[in-house]
Design a protein around this motif. Sequence first.
Motif, PDB file in Angstrom:
ATOM      1  N   THR A  91       0.809  -1.218   0.000  1.00 50.37           N
ATOM      2  CA  THR A  91       0.000   0.000   0.000  1.00 50.37           C
ATOM      3  C   THR A  91       0.844   1.271   0.000  1.00 50.37           C
ATOM      4  O   THR A  91       0.356   2.343  -0.346  1.00 50.37           O
ATOM      5  CB  THR A  91      -0.929   0.024   1.227  1.00 50.37           C
ATOM      6  N   SER A  92       2.110   1.159   0.408  1.00 46.91           N
ATOM      7  CA  SER A  92       3.013   2.305   0.385  1.00 46.91           C
ATOM      8  C   SER A  92       4.445   1.783   0.422  1.00 46.91           C
ATOM      9  O   SER A  92       4.676   0.586   0.582  1.00 46.91           O
ATOM     10  CB  SER A  92       2.752   3.250   1.568  1.00 46.91           C
ATOM     11  N   VAL A  93       5.400   2.689   0.288  1.00 51.63           N
ATOM     12  CA  VAL A  93       6.807   2.288   0.215  1.00 51.63           C
ATOM     13  C   VAL A  93       7.531   2.690   1.486  1.00 51.63           C
ATOM     14  O   VAL A  93       7.466   3.850   1.914  1.00 51.63           O
ATOM     15  CB  VAL A  93       7.499   2.941  -1.004  1.00 51.63           C
ATOM     16  N   ASP A  94       8.200   1.738   2.099  1.00 52.96           N
ATOM     17  CA  ASP A  94       9.076   2.014   3.224  1.00 52.96           C
ATOM     18  C   ASP A  94      10.460   2.288   2.645  1.00 52.96           C
ATOM     19  O   ASP A  94      11.140   1.382   2.161  1.00 52.96           O
ATOM     20  CB  ASP A  94       9.103   0.798   4.169  1.00 52.96           C
ATOM     21  N   SER A  95      10.891   3.555   2.696  1.00 53.52           N
ATOM     22  CA  SER A  95      12.133   3.953   2.032  1.00 53.52           C
ATOM     23  C   SER A  95      13.356   3.258   2.614  1.00 53.52           C
ATOM     24  O   SER A  95      14.405   3.186   1.966  1.00 53.52           O
ATOM     25  CB  SER A  95      12.309   5.477   2.113  1.00 53.52           C
ATOM     26  N   GLY A  96      13.224   2.738   3.832  1.00 50.54           N
ATOM     27  CA  GLY A  96      14.337   2.008   4.416  1.00 50.54           C
ATOM     28  C   GLY A  96      14.537   0.641   3.789  1.00 50.54           C
ATOM     29  O   GLY A  96      15.595   0.027   3.957  1.00 50.54           O
ATOM     30  N   TRP A  97      13.532   0.175   3.048  1.00 47.65           N
ATOM     31  CA  TRP A  97      13.594  -1.159   2.431  1.00 47.65           C
ATOM     32  C   TRP A  97      13.643  -1.102   0.909  1.00 47.65           C
ATOM     33  O   TRP A  97      14.325  -1.910   0.278  1.00 47.65           O
ATOM     34  CB  TRP A  97      12.361  -1.982   2.837  1.00 47.65           C
ATOM     35  N   SER A  99      12.744   1.389  -2.960  1.00 52.47           N
ATOM     36  CA  SER A  99      12.643   2.709  -3.575  1.00 52.47           C
ATOM     37  C   SER A  99      11.348   2.918  -4.337  1.00 52.47           C
ATOM     38  O   SER A  99      11.038   4.038  -4.752  1.00 52.47           O
ATOM     39  CB  SER A  99      13.827   2.927  -4.529  1.00 52.47           C
ATOM     40  N   SER A 100      10.574   1.842  -4.553  1.00 51.45           N
ATOM     41  CA  SER A 100       9.328   1.949  -5.300  1.00 51.45           C
ATOM     42  C   SER A 100       8.381   0.847  -4.845  1.00 51.45           C
ATOM     43  O   SER A 100       8.793  -0.123  -4.187  1.00 51.45           O
ATOM     44  CB  SER A 100       9.575   1.816  -6.803  1.00 51.45           C
ATOM     45  N   VAL A 101       7.104   0.992  -5.193  1.00 53.34           N
ATOM     46  CA  VAL A 101       6.120  -0.042  -4.856  1.00 53.34           C
ATOM     47  C   VAL A 101       6.494  -1.363  -5.509  1.00 53.34           C
ATOM     48  O   VAL A 101       6.408  -2.426  -4.894  1.00 53.34           O
ATOM     49  CB  VAL A 101       4.707   0.395  -5.285  1.00 53.34           C
ATOM     50  N   GLN A 102       6.937  -1.290  -6.768  1.00 50.41           N
ATOM     51  CA  GLN A 102       7.322  -2.514  -7.483  1.00 50.41           C
ATOM     52  C   GLN A 102       8.490  -3.210  -6.786  1.00 50.41           C
ATOM     53  O   GLN A 102       8.497  -4.437  -6.621  1.00 50.41           O
ATOM     54  CB  GLN A 102       7.695  -2.192  -8.924  1.00 50.41           C
ATOM     55  N   ALA A 103       9.479  -2.430  -6.351  1.00 48.34           N
ATOM     56  CA  ALA A 103      10.625  -3.009  -5.641  1.00 48.34           C
ATOM     57  C   ALA A 103      10.195  -3.596  -4.305  1.00 48.34           C
ATOM     58  O   ALA A 103      10.699  -4.644  -3.879  1.00 48.34           O
ATOM     59  CB  ALA A 103      11.698  -1.949  -5.436  1.00 48.34           C
ATOM     60  N   ALA A 104       9.250  -2.935  -3.622  1.00 38.90           N
ATOM     61  CA  ALA A 104       8.737  -3.442  -2.352  1.00 38.90           C
ATOM     62  C   ALA A 104       8.009  -4.768  -2.550  1.00 38.90           C
ATOM     63  O   ALA A 104       8.174  -5.712  -1.768  1.00 38.90           O
ATOM     64  CB  ALA A 104       7.801  -2.410  -1.722  1.00 38.90           C
ATOM     65  N   GLN A 105       7.211  -4.855  -3.601  1.00 41.41           N
ATOM     66  CA  GLN A 105       6.489  -6.095  -3.898  1.00 41.41           C
ATOM     67  C   GLN A 105       7.460  -7.242  -4.160  1.00 41.41           C
ATOM     68  O   GLN A 105       7.275  -8.359  -3.659  1.00 41.41           O
ATOM     69  CB  GLN A 105       5.578  -5.890  -5.114  1.00 41.41           C
ATOM     70  N   SER A 327       7.558  -3.435   5.618  1.00 41.93           N
ATOM     71  CA  SER A 327       6.245  -2.998   6.107  1.00 41.93           C
ATOM     72  C   SER A 327       5.305  -2.655   4.961  1.00 41.93           C
ATOM     73  O   SER A 327       5.724  -2.488   3.808  1.00 41.93           O
ATOM     74  CB  SER A 327       6.410  -1.785   7.030  1.00 41.93           C
ATOM     75  N   ASN A 328       4.012  -2.591   5.287  1.00 41.32           N
ATOM     76  CA  ASN A 328       2.959  -2.138   4.374  1.00 41.32           C
ATOM     77  C   ASN A 328       2.732  -3.064   3.186  1.00 41.32           C
ATOM     78  O   ASN A 328       2.199  -2.637   2.156  1.00 41.32           O
ATOM     79  CB  ASN A 328       3.252  -0.717   3.869  1.00 41.32           C
TER      80      ASN A 328
END
Length: 520
Positions: A91-97, A99-105, A327-328
Amino acid sequence: MPLLAVLLTVCMVWICSAVSAHRPQPLLNYSALSLHPLHLPYFLHNNRRVAKVCREDPLCPFRDALWVKESCWGYEQNCSPDHRFSFPVCTSVDSGWASSVQAAQELFWKQADFGYVRERLSEMKTLCKPLTPGESSLKCTSQLRFCRATNLYLDLRKPRRGHERYKEDFLQQGEIGGRCRLNSRALEAEGQHKSPLQSWFAELQTYTELDFYPIDDGQCDIIIERPTVFMKLDAGVNMYHHFCDFVNLYISQHLNNSFSRDINIVMWDTSLYGYGDLFSETWRAFSDYDIIHLKTYDSKRVCFRDTFFSLLPRMRYGLFYNTPLISNCRSEGMFRAFSQHVLHRLNITQERPKDGRIRVTLLARSTEYRRILNQQELINALKTVTLFEVKLVDYKYKEMPFLEQIRVTHNSDIFIGMHGAGLTHLLFLPDWAVIFELYNCQDESCYRDLARLRGVHYLTWQRQDKVFPEDKGHHPTLGEHPKFTNYAFDQEEFMRLVMLAADHVMHHPEWRSQQSRDEL
């Protein structure tokens, strides 16, 4: 019986046998697969021989699954992200993990979904190489968290048993090994995670390159032909910890691409003790046979044709104990597949919500701590809402069999309970359900993260001024501790949160789909 009746009976039996003998038979025992219908296309994608036989067999019951040709779990080579079993939602990007939603996924998929399987498969290396067909082999992931072995030799003629469940020097040189070319330097380099429930290094560090063929040279007192799984188990009296065992066994089956129940499961335990297991019915989802304690083979040289050493319950960056998660993000992937797999094999069915009512289950605690002091008041408040079908349960293993507990959980739309191992039941909630951890006792991530892994909505108490502890809590050694007291809750705030949960359930597309089916 009159002779005529006897002759008629004999004739009928003969005729039925003759008809049965000429009736077309399926080319495979398809019922032995016992896979959830949604999983069949993925299984056939990875098992081309079974798919080929099914395609040529008019009696194959899985022919419809063959049409879904591009389905893949996600860890297979050339598996497009579009065809994966699932993909996380962030749902959002944790910048500590990331840089983008796609990268977070993608990161969450590698941490806690079928990407985790792909990461482990990419680590597999051969530590003992067979030089000719029929020799032994040993292949492992990094830090020996998972290993496969063939023609494994295990000498238990002099077992060094004691009080330790996972004695690290239990096996000496020559007591475990195989006929293959051992890369001893590579084996020694994998010992950084050496620990009872984190690695198999302690058990395999003395793996020996044998100068004989264990099976062909008659060096085995017992030869185990059935595929075998070795496991080191966490606490069998705690659902949270024990289900780390079951989840990692399921993940290991993906690593091994094998889901047969015609397997032995051997509990690796170097002690003299038995193992207390409050959830033993769950093993039926994985094996047709009773669990074997390692000491069963004491005083024998045992050879295993085909075996793997399962992923362990407390690995660093493992699943799901203390798993670090971005997170998120949440997923309806690997843990949802685990839930479907276990429910299917244990024959736990979804009875579906009736008449648009929401099934609310409140889990009571009869323990000394974390009890709900005004529990009956909250139950009475729930029952004032005609929309709710309310159930109060206490999952005492002596009073309610575990499979009945799972059935109740799986047929709950809102599941409410205090922080504790019983909330591990959230693994078996339907997809549209809400897990309401009434109070997390300042352990904020434990069941919130498990809910994210499973992909169900999580809710917890929000207002500290509306919860009333009995006292400050008294840990035996740490002093004041929020897990060691009992709590009362503001009724109005409780109902507000339950209504939020109900709103989530009613707007979930799968719940609405269930209602539509009932109307039809």
